[in-house]
Enzyme design. Structure first.
Site, PDB file in Angstrom:
ATOM      1  N   CYS A  75      -0.989 -43.176  18.809  1.00  0.00           N
ATOM      2  CA  CYS A  75       0.192 -42.680  18.097  1.00  0.00           C
ATOM      3  C   CYS A  75       0.044 -41.208  17.709  1.00  0.00           C
ATOM      4  O   CYS A  75      -0.977 -40.805  17.152  1.00  0.00           O
ATOM      5  CB  CYS A  75       0.426 -43.516  16.848  1.00  0.00           C
ATOM      6  SG  CYS A  75       1.821 -42.961  15.850  1.00  0.00           S
ATOM      7  N   CYS A 100      -0.313 -48.325  16.996  1.00  0.00           N
ATOM      8  CA  CYS A 100      -0.781 -47.979  18.330  1.00  0.00           C
ATOM      9  C   CYS A 100      -1.936 -46.993  18.219  1.00  0.00           C
ATOM     10  O   CYS A 100      -1.885 -46.051  17.417  1.00  0.00           O
ATOM     11  CB  CYS A 100       0.357 -47.364  19.137  1.00  0.00           C
ATOM     12  SG  CYS A 100       1.760 -48.473  19.390  1.00  0.00           S
ATOM     13  N   ASP A 142       6.240 -33.008  25.293  1.00  0.00           N
ATOM     14  CA  ASP A 142       6.655 -32.461  24.003  1.00  0.00           C
ATOM     15  C   ASP A 142       5.732 -31.275  23.712  1.00  0.00           C
ATOM     16  O   ASP A 142       4.534 -31.451  23.463  1.00  0.00           O
ATOM     17  CB  ASP A 142       6.531 -33.525  22.907  1.00  0.00           C
ATOM     18  CG  ASP A 142       7.605 -33.399  21.853  1.00  0.00           C
ATOM     19  OD1 ASP A 142       8.083 -32.270  21.639  1.00  0.00           O
ATOM     20  OD2 ASP A 142       7.962 -34.418  21.244  1.00  0.00           O
ATOM     21  N   ARG A 164       1.639 -39.815  15.362  1.00  0.00           N
ATOM     22  CA  ARG A 164       1.750 -39.704  13.898  1.00  0.00           C
ATOM     23  C   ARG A 164       0.667 -40.533  13.209  1.00  0.00           C
ATOM     24  O   ARG A 164       0.799 -40.918  12.059  1.00  0.00           O
ATOM     25  CB  ARG A 164       3.132 -40.161  13.424  1.00  0.00           C
ATOM     26  CG  ARG A 164       4.262 -39.233  13.832  1.00  0.00           C
ATOM     27  CD  ARG A 164       5.542 -39.486  13.046  1.00  0.00           C
ATOM     28  NE  ARG A 164       6.578 -38.536  13.459  1.00  0.00           N
ATOM     29  CZ  ARG A 164       7.703 -38.851  14.094  1.00  0.00           C
ATOM     30  NH1 ARG A 164       7.965 -40.125  14.369  1.00  0.00           N
ATOM     31  NH2 ARG A 164       8.567 -37.929  14.438  1.00  0.00           N
ATOM     32  N   ARG A 205      14.279 -30.132  15.077  1.00  0.00           N
ATOM     33  CA  ARG A 205      13.773 -29.236  16.109  1.00  0.00           C
ATOM     34  C   ARG A 205      14.879 -28.678  16.996  1.00  0.00           C
ATOM     35  O   ARG A 205      14.657 -27.744  17.756  1.00  0.00           O
ATOM     36  CB  ARG A 205      12.771 -29.963  17.014  1.00  0.00           C
ATOM     37  CG  ARG A 205      11.514 -30.429  16.327  1.00  0.00           C
ATOM     38  CD  ARG A 205      10.464 -30.853  17.352  1.00  0.00           C
ATOM     39  NE  ARG A 205       9.413 -31.621  16.718  1.00  0.00           N
ATOM     40  CZ  ARG A 205       9.434 -32.933  16.536  1.00  0.00           C
ATOM     41  NH1 ARG A 205      10.462 -33.621  16.985  1.00  0.00           N
ATOM     42  NH2 ARG A 205       8.452 -33.545  15.942  1.00  0.00           N
ATOM     43  N   TYR A 206      16.053 -29.293  16.938  1.00  0.00           N
ATOM     44  CA  TYR A 206      17.156 -28.911  17.809  1.00  0.00           C
ATOM     45  C   TYR A 206      18.390 -28.611  16.965  1.00  0.00           C
ATOM     46  O   TYR A 206      18.541 -29.144  15.858  1.00  0.00           O
ATOM     47  CB  TYR A 206      17.471 -30.039  18.794  1.00  0.00           C
ATOM     48  CG  TYR A 206      16.309 -30.432  19.685  1.00  0.00           C
ATOM     49  CD1 TYR A 206      16.021 -29.698  20.834  1.00  0.00           C
ATOM     50  CD2 TYR A 206      15.505 -31.526  19.370  1.00  0.00           C
ATOM     51  CE1 TYR A 206      14.959 -30.056  21.653  1.00  0.00           C
ATOM     52  CE2 TYR A 206      14.439 -31.884  20.184  1.00  0.00           C
ATOM     53  CZ  TYR A 206      14.173 -31.140  21.319  1.00  0.00           C
ATOM     54  OH  TYR A 206      13.117 -31.489  22.128  1.00  0.00           O
ATOM     55  N   CYS A 210       4.853 -49.433  10.319  1.00  0.00           N
ATOM     56  CA  CYS A 210       5.158 -49.936  11.659  1.00  0.00           C
ATOM     57  C   CYS A 210       4.810 -51.421  11.763  1.00  0.00           C
ATOM     58  O   CYS A 210       3.998 -51.930  10.981  1.00  0.00           O
ATOM     59  CB  CYS A 210       4.345 -49.171  12.708  1.00  0.00           C
ATOM     60  SG  CYS A 210       4.745 -47.419  12.817  1.00  0.00           S
ATOM     61  N   ARG A 243      20.705 -32.122  16.311  1.00  0.00           N
ATOM     62  CA  ARG A 243      20.197 -33.437  15.910  1.00  0.00           C
ATOM     63  C   ARG A 243      18.990 -33.299  15.002  1.00  0.00           C
ATOM     64  O   ARG A 243      18.321 -32.271  15.000  1.00  0.00           O
ATOM     65  CB  ARG A 243      19.886 -34.300  17.131  1.00  0.00           C
ATOM     66  CG  ARG A 243      18.665 -33.968  17.934  1.00  0.00           C
ATOM     67  CD  ARG A 243      18.890 -34.237  19.417  1.00  0.00           C
ATOM     68  NE  ARG A 243      19.370 -33.035  20.059  1.00  0.00           N
ATOM     69  CZ  ARG A 243      18.861 -32.562  21.200  1.00  0.00           C
ATOM     70  NH1 ARG A 243      17.916 -33.219  21.845  1.00  0.00           N
ATOM     71  NH2 ARG A 243      19.326 -31.458  21.719  1.00  0.00           N
ATOM     72  N   LYS A 270      11.024 -30.965  23.889  1.00  0.00           N
ATOM     73  CA  LYS A 270      10.646 -31.696  25.095  1.00  0.00           C
ATOM     74  C   LYS A 270      11.199 -30.987  26.329  1.00  0.00           C
ATOM     75  O   LYS A 270      12.335 -30.494  26.315  1.00  0.00           O
ATOM     76  CB  LYS A 270      11.191 -33.122  25.054  1.00  0.00           C
ATOM     77  CG  LYS A 270      10.621 -33.993  23.961  1.00  0.00           C
ATOM     78  CD  LYS A 270      11.215 -35.390  24.035  1.00  0.00           C
ATOM     79  CE  LYS A 270      10.704 -36.261  22.906  1.00  0.00           C
ATOM     80  NZ  LYS A 270      11.261 -35.823  21.584  1.00  0.00           N
ATOM     81  N   ASP A 285       0.829 -37.188  23.670  1.00  0.00           N
ATOM     82  CA  ASP A 285       0.632 -36.110  22.695  1.00  0.00           C
ATOM     83  C   ASP A 285      -0.822 -36.129  22.232  1.00  0.00           C
ATOM     84  O   ASP A 285      -1.360 -37.200  21.933  1.00  0.00           O
ATOM     85  CB  ASP A 285       1.571 -36.298  21.502  1.00  0.00           C
ATOM     86  CG  ASP A 285       3.038 -36.197  21.902  1.00  0.00           C
ATOM     87  OD1 ASP A 285       3.383 -35.208  22.577  1.00  0.00           O
ATOM     88  OD2 ASP A 285       3.820 -37.100  21.555  1.00  0.00           O
TER      89      ASP A 285
END
Length: 358
Positions: free
Chosen positions: A120, A117, A318, A122, A100-101, A113, A104, A325, A281
């Protein structure tokens, strides 16, 4: 906080991970009356509560249980909720990479995981069967990184990269270490709080690199930091790996000044610099965790001057669609104004030399 109606008080410590609706009900973490709704949730979203994390649960709707115990509301999707709220798919040049940048990129070697959560972003993709890049797919992702010299930082995420075997983790870190243009490697993980027993000397050794290696730990409540987590963090910190902290602002978990202060202070005590406080999110079925941005700003304003600057995170949103972000914390200096607010809210005139240019 009140436990969910119909659930008995949870008191027995967990000795095994919980992965199913049957196990949830047997452990008195959910009522029998919710079985059908929870089975519907389980058909779509994975459940895993590891023993170490489950042992922290005092009752099903406490700040620990709320994060990981499935809830019937998860099958109720609000119109604004998105399967890919931060635009991973639109910014993935090859499987396993998100960019996205300019400088990076994310490398997602797996979508497994140590716990799942309930908030989450994702959650449509992670799960016990999901997303391990095979050798060919991993090599394609690494080849993309080798061929993109403007990438100076690689963030290992997923899933959770510390769920990889030491051999696989060493292989990936070694490949990144060999890329001259990559100067920084970042690991995003929940493992030190969710499954601290996985942080062994072998795992720590696998992170050995000439690059700048950083760990970003995701934790949302002060009670996540027990003795085993402290020991796991010390093992990594002893390898000169600095640790940052990131959290999600969550209704019923850390959405009051005392809880948020306790979390931030717990991080600093464990040699963790609070880094990001994320606005939730809007993933499907997560509305019960939503805290409006105005409340989040008020929370941070209440803590300004009350906690050390070492404990102060950047509150971020985000932007949907993968636009990045942005900081959304409280402002103390009105744009173009001649006054500034102190932490108590009192206004003071700026000195002449600091006034905005006309």
């Amino acid at each position: 906080m009140l436990q969910r109606a119909g659930c008995s008080q949870y008191s027995a410590p967990m000795t095994a991970p919980i992965r199913s609706v049957d196990a949830l009900i047997a452990a008195k973490l959910a009522p029998e009356a919710d079985r059908a709704a929870l089975e519907a949730v389980a058909s779509r979203y994975a459940t895993l509560i590891p023993a170490a994390f489950g042992a922290l649960i005092e009752h099903p709707d406490d700040p620990i249980g709320r994060q990981v115990i499935p809830h019937p509301d998860e099958i109720r999707h609000a119109p604004h909720e998105l399967a890919d709220p931060i635009g991973d798919a639109a910014h993935s040049p090859v499987p396993g990479i998100v960019r996205r940048y300019p400088d990076r990129a994310l490398l997602k070697p797996l979508l497994v995981c140590p716990l799942y959560c309930r908030f989450c972003f994702r959650r449509e993709h992670v799960g016990p069967e999901g997303g391990l890049l095979d050798e060919a797919a991993l090599e394609r992702a690494l080849a993309w990184l080798r061929g993109t010299p403007e990438i100076t930082e690689v963030i290992l995420t997923g899933g959770d990269p510390l769920m990889l075997s030491p051999r696989r983790l060493r292989q990936i870190v070694g490949a990144l270490d060999a890329m001259p243009h990559v100067t920084t490697i970042r690991i995003h993980s929940r493992v030190p709080v969710a499954a601290p027993e996985r942080i062994t000397a072998e795992i720590a050794d696998a992170l050995e690199t000439e690059k700048a290696m950083w760990l970003v730990l995701h934790a949302n409540h002060a009670r996540e930091f027990g003795p085993a987590t402290r020991d796991a963090l010390r093992l990594l910190q002893a390898r000169a790996i600095p640790v940052l902290g990131q959290s999600v602002l969550l209704r019923g978990v850390n959405d009051d000044p005392d809880s948020l202060e306790d979390l931030l202070r717990a991080m600093v005590r464990h040699r963790i610099k609070p880094y990001y406080l994320h606005q939730l999110d809007p993933a499907p079925g997560t509305a019960r965790f939503h805290v409006p941005i105005g409340e989040g700003q008020a929370l941070l304003r209440a803590l300004r001057g009350r906690v050390t600057g070492l404990a102060w995170p950047t509150y971020v949103l985000d932007i949907e669609g993968g636009h990045g972000k942005v900081p959304i914390g409280p402002s103390y200096l009105p744009e173009g104004g001649e006054t500034v607010s102190d932490p108590s809210g009192a206004m003071h005139r700026l000195p002449t030399h600091a006034l905005p240019s006309s």
